[in-house]
Design an enzyme around this catalytic site. Structure first.
Site, short mmCIF file in Angstrom:
data_model
loop_
_atom_site.label_atom_id
_atom_site.label_comp_id
_atom_site.label_asym_id
_atom_site.label_seq_id
_atom_site.Cartn_x
_atom_site.Cartn_y
_atom_site.Cartn_z
N LYS A 201 0.82 -1.21 0.00
CA LYS A 201 0.00 0.00 0.00
C LYS A 201 0.87 1.27 0.00
CE LYS A 201 -4.21 -2.09 0.94
NZ LYS A 201 -3.84 -3.46 1.08
C1 LIG Z 1 -4.48 -4.57 0.53
C2 LIG Z 1 -3.71 -5.82 0.45
C3 LIG Z 1 -4.03 -6.82 -0.50
C4 LIG Z 1 -5.20 -6.72 -1.43
O1 LIG Z 1 -5.08 -5.68 -2.35
P1 LIG Z 1 -6.37 -5.12 -3.11
O2 LIG Z 1 -5.88 -3.94 -3.86
O3 LIG Z 1 -7.36 -4.76 -2.03
O4 LIG Z 1 -6.86 -6.21 -3.96
C5 LIG Z 1 -3.20 -7.93 -0.57
N1 LIG Z 1 -2.15 -8.08 0.27
C6 LIG Z 1 -1.83 -7.16 1.20
C7 LIG Z 1 -0.66 -7.39 2.09
C8 LIG Z 1 -2.59 -6.00 1.31
O5 LIG Z 1 -2.26 -5.08 2.24
#
Ligand SMILES: *Cc1c(COP(=O)(O)O)cnc(C)c1O
Length: 493
Positions: A111
């Site tokens: 993120k």
């Molecule tokens: C947010 C997240 C996901 C999923 O990503 P999306 O964009 O919601 O599909 C997968 N792995 C981790 C570690 C995340 O923080």
């Protein structure tokens, strides 16, 4: 480039208006009216660039009111060696395929790739649109978004950030990361219930006109850092382009230049960014959608029926414990070719908890996507197997994708060079990783130290530092209290 709403073609806003607002007024998501193309010459030039240069180039294609100097500066500041020691998006070979490591940023999850950039894009968008109110960022998080957003926005002038996370279902380390957040403009609350309850609460506050008026009286205007904001999605397109460039430069792509990506998916943001990269012209053959036991997307991609009326599981990959994948709406708008259709489907999801797309839409999913899921038991086995066979430690989210990648190899025989998107440091989920490796521990142990001791893999510094950090936010509230908390925080000086 103009942006419209998934639910109303008459909406037409600039990029900065879309980023400043987050969500369209009709509850739809903003999307660009056309997708810019990368020709062979552009891909060639991108191959020779550094990561920040690639990111600025890609973002520039979608943000015509931003100057090249502005975007270059944003990208250099965001993806610096300081913030991303080891590089923002390195590839790591594991057996016959690659891991795209997206967790070298300050909060150790992918993120950061978007949320270190978003405050810059949002700040500039607010200036360009002449908004003078404080941007009040409301975020619902299943664990990783919250911390990454807090870290991105802490003490950014002209912004306040409020994060709600489900009291059930984030890891101890994720929780500590949020409750210890520093900054004068931040607030964190745990909400009783699961992520969907929290996300629904935030969406309702956001689209409530009375709430919008009430926060305006307090000098604020809502904005969103969730992956529904276009400014969140856009920086993510860059790492798919970048990964392809890195493989192409080394001659590691397939005969026709193609690669496959397998993405651990929750809200469908990350994999949607891969789809945009593909539409732009990056030679990607298949997009493999990996889910945990909350496998609503696996069923949807296989059958065309999206049915959220099912048991909700709290799994070892909490950031994917999601039954309403908001970003899917953008793809539905493109595949269905009509705002009215999207609006109808989303109304059905809200009223009945289910919708079905026609064969005309499903055929696009069949062509490009492949989907499968991975149980918690398989997740732990995959972590152990990857460590035992390759000496490479992965977190549970990445393990879900690794497991689905293996299923794809076995079931399809497709040997197109493959990249598994690695979304978090294993040290964010020490408990699950230790369990997978068969190492006993008790809740009072220092799990980070334990995992380091067992594997010899050093833990990322931001997580080591949590040991001495002070907890600031320990409230747990009922979902019905969220609106009151928002108003109180909006009024806070
Ligand atoms: C947010 C997240 C996901 C999923 O990503 P999306 O964009 O919601 O599909 C997968 N792995 C981790 C570690 C995340 O923080």
């Amino acid at each position: 480039m103009r942006y419209t709403s998934t639910r109303n073609d008459l909406v037409s806003v600039s990029a900065s208006e879309a980023i400043a607002a987050g969500l369209a007024p009709d509850g739809g998501l903003f999307l660009p009216v056309e997708i810019p193309k990368l020709d062979a010459g552009a891909l060639d030039r991108l191959m020779k660039m550094s990561y920040p240069e690639r990111a600025a180039y890609i973002m520039g294609m979608y943000l015509d009111e931003f100057t090249a100097e502005e975007l270059d500066r944003f990208a250099r500041e965001t993806y610096s060696e300081d913030r991303f020691p080891g590089g923002p998006a390195p590839l790591h070979a594991v057996g016959e395929h690659w891991m795209l490591e997206l967790w070298h940023g300050p909060t150790c999850a992918f993120k950061d790739m978007a949320l270190q950039m978003l405050p810059r894009l949002l700040g500039a968008s607010l200036r360009k649109t002449g908004q003078s109110e404080t941007a009040l960022i409301l975020t619902a998080t299943s664990g990783d978004t919250g911390k990454a957003a807090l870290e991105g926005f802490a003490d950014v002038p002209g912004t306040k950030i409020m994060v709600f996370y489900p009291a059930e279902g984030v890891s101890r380390i994720q929780q500590l990361q949020m409750t210890t957040q520093t900054g004068q403009n931040v607030c964190v609350k745990a909400v009783c219930g699961n992520f969907d309850d929290t996300q629904t609460g935030v969406k309702n506050i956001f689209s409530d006109e009375n709430m919008q008026r009430e926060v305006a009286v307090r000098g604020c205007r809502f904005s969103s850092a969730n992956s529904i904001n276009w400014g969140r999605l856009l920086p993510q397109i860059a790492y798919y382009v970048s990964a392809w460039c890195d493989l192409a430069r080394e001659g590691k792509t397939g005969a026709d230049g193609a690669v496959n990506f397998c993405v651990p998916t929750g809200n469908f943001g990350n994999i949607l960014a891969a789809w945009y990269a593909r539409e732009m012209g990056v030679p990607i053959r298949k997009l493999i959608c990996a889910s945990n036991s909350n496998n609503v997307l696996t069923d949807f991609i296989r059958t065309g029926v999206y049915d959220r009326r099912r048991e909700f599981f709290t799994t070892s990959s909490p950031s994917m414990d999601i039954l309403i994948s908001s970003n899917l709406e953008r793809l539905l708008r493109v595949f269905a070719g009509s705002d009215i259709k999207v609006k109808t489907l989303m109304n059905e999801l809200k009223s009945k908890g289910e919708y079905t797309v026609g064969d005309d839409v499903k055929k696009y999913f069949d062509e490009l996507f492949w989907a499968d899921w991975c149980s918690d038991e398989e997740t732990l086995k995959t972590i152990a197997q990857c460590y035992n066979e390759h000496g490479y430690l992965i977190d549970p989210h990445t393990a879900v994708a690794e497991n689905v990648m293996q299923k794809y190899f076995t079931l399809t025989g497709d040997r197109t060079p493959a990249v598994v998107v690695s979304t978090a440091s294993p040290y964010k989920f020490c408990g699950s990783v230790l369990e997978a490796l068969g190492v006993g521990y008790s809740e009072s142990d220092d799990l980070i130290a334990r995992l380091e001791e067992v594997t010899g893999v050093p833990a990322p510094l931001p997580l080591v530092r949590l040991r001495d950090a002070k907890e600031r936010f320990t409230d747990v509230i009922g979902a019905e209290k969220m609106a009151d908390e928002v108003l109180e925080f909006a009024a806070k000086k």
